[in-house]
Design a protein around this motif. Structure first.
Motif, PDB file in Angstrom:
ATOM      1  N   TRP A 156      20.126   4.153   4.550  1.00 56.33           N
ATOM      2  CA  TRP A 156      18.904   4.121   3.421  1.00 56.33           C
ATOM      3  C   TRP A 156      18.027   2.723   3.536  1.00 56.33           C
ATOM      4  CZ3 TRP A 156      18.244   7.954   0.175  1.00 56.33           C
ATOM      5  CH2 TRP A 156      19.165   8.634   0.104  1.00 56.33           C
ATOM      6  N   TRP A 157      18.601   1.765   4.025  1.00 62.31           N
ATOM      7  CA  TRP A 157      17.400   0.526   4.123  1.00 62.31           C
ATOM      8  C   TRP A 157      16.416   1.083   5.160  1.00 62.31           C
ATOM      9  CZ3 TRP A 157      17.491  -2.739   0.603  1.00 62.31           C
ATOM     10  CH2 TRP A 157      18.727  -3.330   0.210  1.00 62.31           C
ATOM     11  N   PRO A 158      16.573   1.510   6.453  1.00 62.31           N
ATOM     12  CA  PRO A 158      15.486   1.878   7.183  1.00 62.31           C
ATOM     13  C   PRO A 158      14.605   2.919   6.570  1.00 62.31           C
ATOM     14  CG  PRO A 158      17.449   2.481   8.518  1.00 62.31           C
ATOM     15  CD  PRO A 158      17.761   1.612   7.219  1.00 62.31           C
ATOM     16  N   ALA A 159      15.277   4.093   5.778  1.00 63.75           N
ATOM     17  CA  ALA A 159      14.454   5.233   5.152  1.00 63.75           C
ATOM     18  C   ALA A 159      13.695   4.508   4.182  1.00 63.75           C
ATOM     19  CB  ALA A 159      15.540   5.991   4.558  1.00 63.75           C
ATOM     20  N   LEU A 160      14.060   3.582   3.286  1.00 64.60           N
ATOM     21  CA  LEU A 160      13.379   2.936   2.277  1.00 64.60           C
ATOM     22  C   LEU A 160      12.039   2.307   2.820  1.00 64.60           C
ATOM     23  CD1 LEU A 160      13.054   1.862  -0.474  1.00 64.60           C
ATOM     24  CD2 LEU A 160      14.446   0.130  -0.081  1.00 64.60           C
ATOM     25  N   PHE A 161      12.297   1.595   3.984  1.00 62.86           N
ATOM     26  CA  PHE A 161      11.049   0.989   4.527  1.00 62.86           C
ATOM     27  C   PHE A 161      10.115   1.896   5.239  1.00 62.86           C
ATOM     28  CE2 PHE A 161      13.856  -2.729   3.934  1.00 62.86           C
ATOM     29  CZ  PHE A 161      12.958  -3.732   3.227  1.00 62.86           C
ATOM     30  N   ILE A 162      10.590   2.945   5.593  1.00 58.03           N
ATOM     31  CA  ILE A 162       9.706   4.015   6.157  1.00 58.03           C
ATOM     32  C   ILE A 162       8.790   4.680   5.052  1.00 58.03           C
ATOM     33  CG2 ILE A 162       9.692   6.165   7.238  1.00 58.03           C
ATOM     34  CD1 ILE A 162      11.981   5.586   8.973  1.00 58.03           C
ATOM     35  N   VAL A 163       9.318   4.940   3.807  1.00 58.74           N
ATOM     36  CA  VAL A 163       8.692   5.561   2.953  1.00 58.74           C
ATOM     37  C   VAL A 163       7.777   4.481   2.212  1.00 58.74           C
ATOM     38  CG1 VAL A 163       8.704   6.502   0.510  1.00 58.74           C
ATOM     39  CG2 VAL A 163      10.486   7.081   2.303  1.00 58.74           C
ATOM     40  N   THR A 164       8.124   2.955   2.137  1.00 56.68           N
ATOM     41  CA  THR A 164       7.273   2.100   1.544  1.00 56.68           C
ATOM     42  C   THR A 164       6.092   2.005   2.333  1.00 56.68           C
ATOM     43  OG1 THR A 164       9.293   1.001   0.547  1.00 56.68           O
ATOM     44  CG2 THR A 164       7.481  -0.172   0.795  1.00 56.68           C
ATOM     45  N   LEU A 165       6.100   1.934   3.583  1.00 54.21           N
ATOM     46  CA  LEU A 165       4.876   1.570   4.715  1.00 54.21           C
ATOM     47  C   LEU A 165       4.147   2.785   4.509  1.00 54.21           C
ATOM     48  CD1 LEU A 165       6.896  -0.003   7.655  1.00 54.21           C
ATOM     49  CD2 LEU A 165       5.605  -1.289   6.034  1.00 54.21           C
ATOM     50  N   ALA A 166       4.454   3.881   4.633  1.00 61.93           N
ATOM     51  CA  ALA A 166       3.806   5.214   4.818  1.00 61.93           C
ATOM     52  C   ALA A 166       2.845   5.341   3.624  1.00 61.93           C
ATOM     53  CB  ALA A 166       4.540   6.374   5.264  1.00 61.93           C
ATOM     54  N   LEU A 167       3.826   5.222   2.428  1.00 63.64           N
ATOM     55  CA  LEU A 167       2.809   5.333   1.021  1.00 63.64           C
ATOM     56  C   LEU A 167       2.104   4.169   0.919  1.00 63.64           C
ATOM     57  CD1 LEU A 167       3.012   7.133  -1.450  1.00 63.64           C
ATOM     58  CD2 LEU A 167       4.792   5.629  -2.178  1.00 63.64           C
ATOM     59  N   SER A 168       2.472   3.159   1.348  1.00 60.33           N
ATOM     60  CA  SER A 168       1.380   1.890   0.929  1.00 60.33           C
ATOM     61  C   SER A 168       0.218   2.162   1.707  1.00 60.33           C
ATOM     62  CB  SER A 168       1.899   0.617   1.186  1.00 60.33           C
ATOM     63  OG  SER A 168       3.140   0.262   0.348  1.00 60.33           O
ATOM     64  N   ALA A 169       0.212   2.587   2.931  1.00 58.69           N
ATOM     65  CA  ALA A 169      -0.828   2.752   3.978  1.00 58.69           C
ATOM     66  C   ALA A 169      -1.656   3.768   3.190  1.00 58.69           C
ATOM     67  CB  ALA A 169      -0.407   3.167   5.138  1.00 58.69           C
ATOM     68  N   ASN A 170      -1.128   4.761   2.765  1.00 59.61           N
ATOM     69  CA  ASN A 170      -1.787   5.724   2.115  1.00 59.61           C
ATOM     70  C   ASN A 170      -2.720   5.785   1.027  1.00 59.61           C
ATOM     71  OD1 ASN A 170      -2.698   8.710   2.381  1.00 59.61           O
ATOM     72  ND2 ASN A 170      -0.595   9.602   2.338  1.00 59.61           N
ATOM     73  N   ILE A 171      -1.988   4.680   0.226  1.00 62.42           N
ATOM     74  CA  ILE A 171      -2.799   4.628  -1.119  1.00 62.42           C
ATOM     75  C   ILE A 171      -3.889   3.428  -0.873  1.00 62.42           C
ATOM     76  CG2 ILE A 171      -2.542   3.498  -3.367  1.00 62.42           C
ATOM     77  CD1 ILE A 171       0.258   4.758  -3.443  1.00 62.42           C
ATOM     78  N   PHE A 172      -3.581   2.534   0.122  1.00 62.07           N
ATOM     79  CA  PHE A 172      -4.378   1.791   0.596  1.00 62.07           C
ATOM     80  C   PHE A 172      -5.857   2.180   1.136  1.00 62.07           C
ATOM     81  CE2 PHE A 172      -5.920  -1.164   4.024  1.00 62.07           C
ATOM     82  CZ  PHE A 172      -6.666  -2.136   3.287  1.00 62.07           C
ATOM     83  N   GLY A 173      -5.631   3.222   1.963  1.00 62.87           N
ATOM     84  CA  GLY A 173      -6.489   4.044   2.638  1.00 62.87           C
ATOM     85  C   GLY A 173      -7.438   4.652   1.558  1.00 62.87           C
ATOM     86  N   ASP A 174      -6.874   5.518   0.498  1.00 61.65           N
ATOM     87  CA  ASP A 174      -7.653   6.167  -0.662  1.00 61.65           C
ATOM     88  C   ASP A 174      -8.521   5.045  -1.318  1.00 61.65           C
ATOM     89  OD1 ASP A 174      -7.994   8.647  -1.946  1.00 61.65           O
ATOM     90  OD2 ASP A 174      -7.335   7.530  -3.711  1.00 61.65           O
ATOM     91  N   ALA A 175      -7.990   4.002  -1.660  1.00 62.96           N
ATOM     92  CA  ALA A 175      -8.761   2.840  -2.269  1.00 62.96           C
ATOM     93  C   ALA A 175      -9.882   2.170  -1.469  1.00 62.96           C
ATOM     94  CB  ALA A 175      -7.880   1.709  -2.615  1.00 62.96           C
ATOM     95  N   LEU A 176      -9.768   2.118  -0.148  1.00 63.45           N
ATOM     96  CA  LEU A 176     -10.945   1.745   0.703  1.00 63.45           C
ATOM     97  C   LEU A 176     -11.955   2.997   0.827  1.00 63.45           C
ATOM     98  CD1 LEU A 176      -9.227   0.150   4.045  1.00 63.45           C
ATOM     99  CD2 LEU A 176     -10.544  -0.805   2.258  1.00 63.45           C
ATOM    100  N   ARG A 177     -11.480   4.058   0.846  1.00 61.46           N
ATOM    101  CA  ARG A 177     -12.549   5.358   0.774  1.00 61.46           C
ATOM    102  C   ARG A 177     -13.316   5.066  -0.716  1.00 61.46           C
ATOM    103  NH1 ARG A 177     -13.261   9.544  -2.246  1.00 61.46           N
ATOM    104  NH2 ARG A 177     -11.272   9.300  -3.452  1.00 61.46           N
TER     105      ARG A 177
END
Length: 352
Positions: free
Chosen positions: A280-301
């Motif tokens: 669960w620990w590595p899975a949690l951080f994989i989701v956190t990093l991927a989701l944050s990068a996606n939302i951040f990119g949409d805000a940049l657009r």
């Protein structure tokens, strides 16, 4: 008589400041994107400070390769009430290594891989797409057929072949090699945008003024394709994290004694039922990093694309409440011409 284009005080204020400040203000107005950027940077900064960077040591007392005696059967010692990290907050793996240090090292490697894959893919993809879309003809045909050759091969197959060699060398080589095989979608998107923009009036005006092809591409067309590049780059950044995790889980990515988040899941998947925290620990951080990068990119657009301001939530609410919002001033000469279809040319004030 030509129609006069009205300007709101906000539009006049935006025109009086630099473009970079306008972009910064638009990004700050995207609260969710700002939070995502803070979360992404905070997680990476915390992980890097914990395990260190290169010769610089971290503040955590264990490394990802240190062995120690098992504490509480390897279970996590982290407690929230009262808050305490304990000796091994994320627990220990089967041979006694500290799982907190291993997870932090995995976050660090995943971020490095994301930056390398995204950066190299953007450089190659934008270059190929811009050249193909601008020059067209045989140049476009050759570059797009080359793109088709790579795009029909499943990404996981290319990543497994590349990672089988580069993963043993290290994350820097692995990320760089994967970046050179991840540019195809970006190239096709940029090509389509260039095919549309090269026919616009401002490009013809630049040609008549004697501008070189390089100046037209990088000075006039490329800034107008920023929205497409930002969106594709943000999606690729999230996908890069998942791609690196996938090939490491399969055993073709980063190898022991180094670690990555995908490798931690792969080597501990058999212990999921008895030691679920190892999953669960590595899975949690994989989701956190991927989701944050996606939302951040949409805000940049939305920050880089001036047309997105016309569809703000505030103006939509005003229309729903029956309040007619102010007519926004054109953000460019192209938008002004679009508002005056009778003449096809922008008129900013009444000639009378």
């Amino acid at each position: 008589m030509s129609s006069t284009i009205s300007e709101t005080p906000g539009d006049v204020e935006e025109r009086s400041v630099s473009q970079s400040r306008i972009i910064w203000r638009r990004f700050l107005s995207q609260k969710v994107g700002l939070i995502a950027a803070i979360v992404l940077l905070a997680v990476v900064a915390f992980a890097t400070s914990a395990v260190g960077l290169g010769p610089i040591p971290g503040w955590w007392k264990y490394n990802w390769y240190d062995l120690s005696n098992s504490v509480s059967g390897g279970e996590p010692t982290l407690t929230l009430f009262p808050f305490s990290l304990g000796d091994h907050p994320f627990g220990q793996d089967r041979i006694g290594r500290d799982y907190f240090a291993m997870t932090m090292r995995g976050i660090q490697n995943s971020f490095v891989a994301m930056v390398l894959i995204t950066g190299i893919a953007l450089i190659v993809g934008v270059t190929v797409g811009a050249i193909a879309g601008y020059f067209r003809g045989w140049v476009d045909a050759v570059l797009m057929r080359l793109t088709d050759v790579f795009i029909v091969i499943p990404a996981i197959v290319i990543a497994a072949v590349v990672g089988n060699w580069a993963g043993a060398v290290g994350v820097w080589v692995l990320g760089s090699m994967l970046g050179f095989f991840s540019w195809m979608v970006i190239a096709r998107l940029v090509r389509g945008e260039f095919l549309s923009l090269r026919e616009r009036e401002f490009v013809e005006a630049a040609r008549v003024a004697g501008a070189s092809d390089a100046r037209i591409i990088f000075r006039h067309i490329l800034p107008n394709a920023t929205g497409v590049i930002i969106v594709s780059g943000s999606l690729l950044a999230a996908g890069a994290i998942l791609l690196e995790a996938a090939i490491s889980l399969l055993g073709y990515g980063i190898r022991s004694p180094d670690v990555s988040l995908g490798l931690l899941i792969g080597v501990n998947q058999s212990a999921f039922t008895v030691r679920p925290w190892l999953f669960w620990w590595p899975a949690l951080f994989i989701v956190t990093l991927a989701l944050s990068a996606n939302i951040f990119g949409d805000a940049l657009r939305e920050a880089f694309d001036p047309r997105s301001r016309r569809f703000s939530r505030r103006r939509t609410k005003e229309r729903a409440d029956g309040v007619e919002p102010d007519v926004a001033a054109p953000t460019s000469l192209m938008d002004a011409a679009a508002q005056n279809p009778r003449t096809g040319t922008p008129t900013l004030q009444d000639p009378e």
